[in-house]
Design a protein around this motif. Structure first.
Motif, PDB file in Angstrom:
ATOM      1  N   TYR A  79      -4.194   5.926   1.087  1.00  0.00           N
ATOM      2  CA  TYR A  79      -3.756   5.306  -0.164  1.00  0.00           C
ATOM      3  C   TYR A  79      -2.256   5.555  -0.365  1.00  0.00           C
ATOM      4  O   TYR A  79      -1.505   4.635  -0.691  1.00  0.00           O
ATOM      5  CB  TYR A  79      -4.546   5.854  -1.350  1.00  0.00           C
ATOM      6  N   PHE A  80      -1.826   6.795  -0.156  1.00  0.00           N
ATOM      7  CA  PHE A  80      -0.414   7.118  -0.358  1.00  0.00           C
ATOM      8  C   PHE A  80       0.473   6.471   0.711  1.00  0.00           C
ATOM      9  O   PHE A  80       1.581   6.029   0.417  1.00  0.00           O
ATOM     10  CB  PHE A  80      -0.214   8.632  -0.428  1.00  0.00           C
ATOM     11  N   ARG A  81      -0.027   6.386   1.950  1.00  0.00           N
ATOM     12  CA  ARG A  81       0.721   5.662   2.983  1.00  0.00           C
ATOM     13  C   ARG A  81       0.873   4.201   2.584  1.00  0.00           C
ATOM     14  O   ARG A  81       1.966   3.624   2.643  1.00  0.00           O
ATOM     15  CB  ARG A  81       0.004   5.753   4.331  1.00  0.00           C
ATOM     16  N   ASN A  82      -0.235   3.598   2.148  1.00  0.00           N
ATOM     17  CA  ASN A  82      -0.210   2.184   1.796  1.00  0.00           C
ATOM     18  C   ASN A  82       0.630   1.926   0.550  1.00  0.00           C
ATOM     19  O   ASN A  82       1.261   0.877   0.435  1.00  0.00           O
ATOM     20  CB  ASN A  82      -1.634   1.660   1.610  1.00  0.00           C
ATOM     21  N   ARG A  83       0.640   2.876  -0.363  1.00  0.00           N
ATOM     22  CA  ARG A  83       1.481   2.721  -1.564  1.00  0.00           C
ATOM     23  C   ARG A  83       2.956   2.686  -1.166  1.00  0.00           C
ATOM     24  O   ARG A  83       3.732   1.894  -1.702  1.00  0.00           O
ATOM     25  CB  ARG A  83       1.199   3.868  -2.523  1.00  0.00           C
ATOM     26  N   ARG A  84       3.336   3.553  -0.219  1.00  0.00           N
ATOM     27  CA  ARG A  84       4.714   3.546   0.275  1.00  0.00           C
ATOM     28  C   ARG A  84       5.019   2.210   0.948  1.00  0.00           C
ATOM     29  O   ARG A  84       6.089   1.621   0.721  1.00  0.00           O
ATOM     30  CB  ARG A  84       4.919   4.707   1.256  1.00  0.00           C
ATOM     31  N   LEU A  85       4.080   1.696   1.733  1.00  0.00           N
ATOM     32  CA  LEU A  85       4.276   0.396   2.374  1.00  0.00           C
ATOM     33  C   LEU A  85       4.380  -0.732   1.351  1.00  0.00           C
ATOM     34  O   LEU A  85       5.178  -1.658   1.525  1.00  0.00           O
ATOM     35  CB  LEU A  85       3.137   0.111   3.361  1.00  0.00           C
ATOM     36  N   ASP A  86       3.594  -0.641   0.273  1.00  0.00           N
ATOM     37  CA  ASP A  86       3.688  -1.632  -0.808  1.00  0.00           C
ATOM     38  C   ASP A  86       5.075  -1.613  -1.443  1.00  0.00           C
ATOM     39  O   ASP A  86       5.652  -2.661  -1.732  1.00  0.00           O
ATOM     40  CB  ASP A  86       2.626  -1.369  -1.888  1.00  0.00           C
ATOM     41  N   ARG A  87       5.599  -0.423  -1.673  1.00  0.00           N
ATOM     42  CA  ARG A  87       6.939  -0.314  -2.268  1.00  0.00           C
ATOM     43  C   ARG A  87       8.008  -0.905  -1.340  1.00  0.00           C
ATOM     44  O   ARG A  87       8.909  -1.614  -1.792  1.00  0.00           O
ATOM     45  CB  ARG A  87       7.276   1.144  -2.574  1.00  0.00           C
ATOM     46  N   LEU A  88       7.892  -0.591  -0.055  1.00  0.00           N
ATOM     47  CA  LEU A  88       8.873  -1.114   0.914  1.00  0.00           C
ATOM     48  C   LEU A  88       8.797  -2.630   1.002  1.00  0.00           C
ATOM     49  O   LEU A  88       9.820  -3.291   1.206  1.00  0.00           O
ATOM     50  CB  LEU A  88       8.625  -0.488   2.292  1.00  0.00           C
TER      51      LEU A  88
END
Length: 93
Positions: A79-88
């Motif tokens: 979830y936290f990896r994907n959240r970072r990818l969403d922000r990028l």
């Protein structure tokens, strides 16, 4: 007899977690995921594990609780990896 029903519940829940981890890994987004939901599930497994340990009722079902909490923990990390990818990607602020 109660252990058999408990095992059935834990196995049914446990089948869904590898699928959720795979979906999270492939989707690369948090859209449609709820961190709060996963944290409540994680807390539930911690409670079950603590209950087993405090009552010294360690049976084969205990292994499945451990396996499930590992899967939920992996999904939370994703979830936290994907959240970072969403922000990028500019999908969330």
């Amino acid at each position: 007899m109660g252990e058999i029903f408990e095992l059935g519940m834990v196995i049914c829940f446990g089948i869904s977690w590898p699928l959720s981890v795979y979906k999270s890994y492939k989707a690369r987004t948090t859209l449609g995921k709820s961190l709060i939901f996963e944290l409540f599930i994680w807390i539930g497994y911690v409670s079950a594990i603590t209950g087993k340990l405090t009552t010294q009722n360690i049976t084969y079902v205990f292994f499945f609780y451990i396996l499930n909490i590992v899967m939920v923990s992996i999904d939370i990390c994703l979830y936290f990896r994907n959240r970072r990818l969403d922000r990028l990607a500019g999908r969330i602020s």
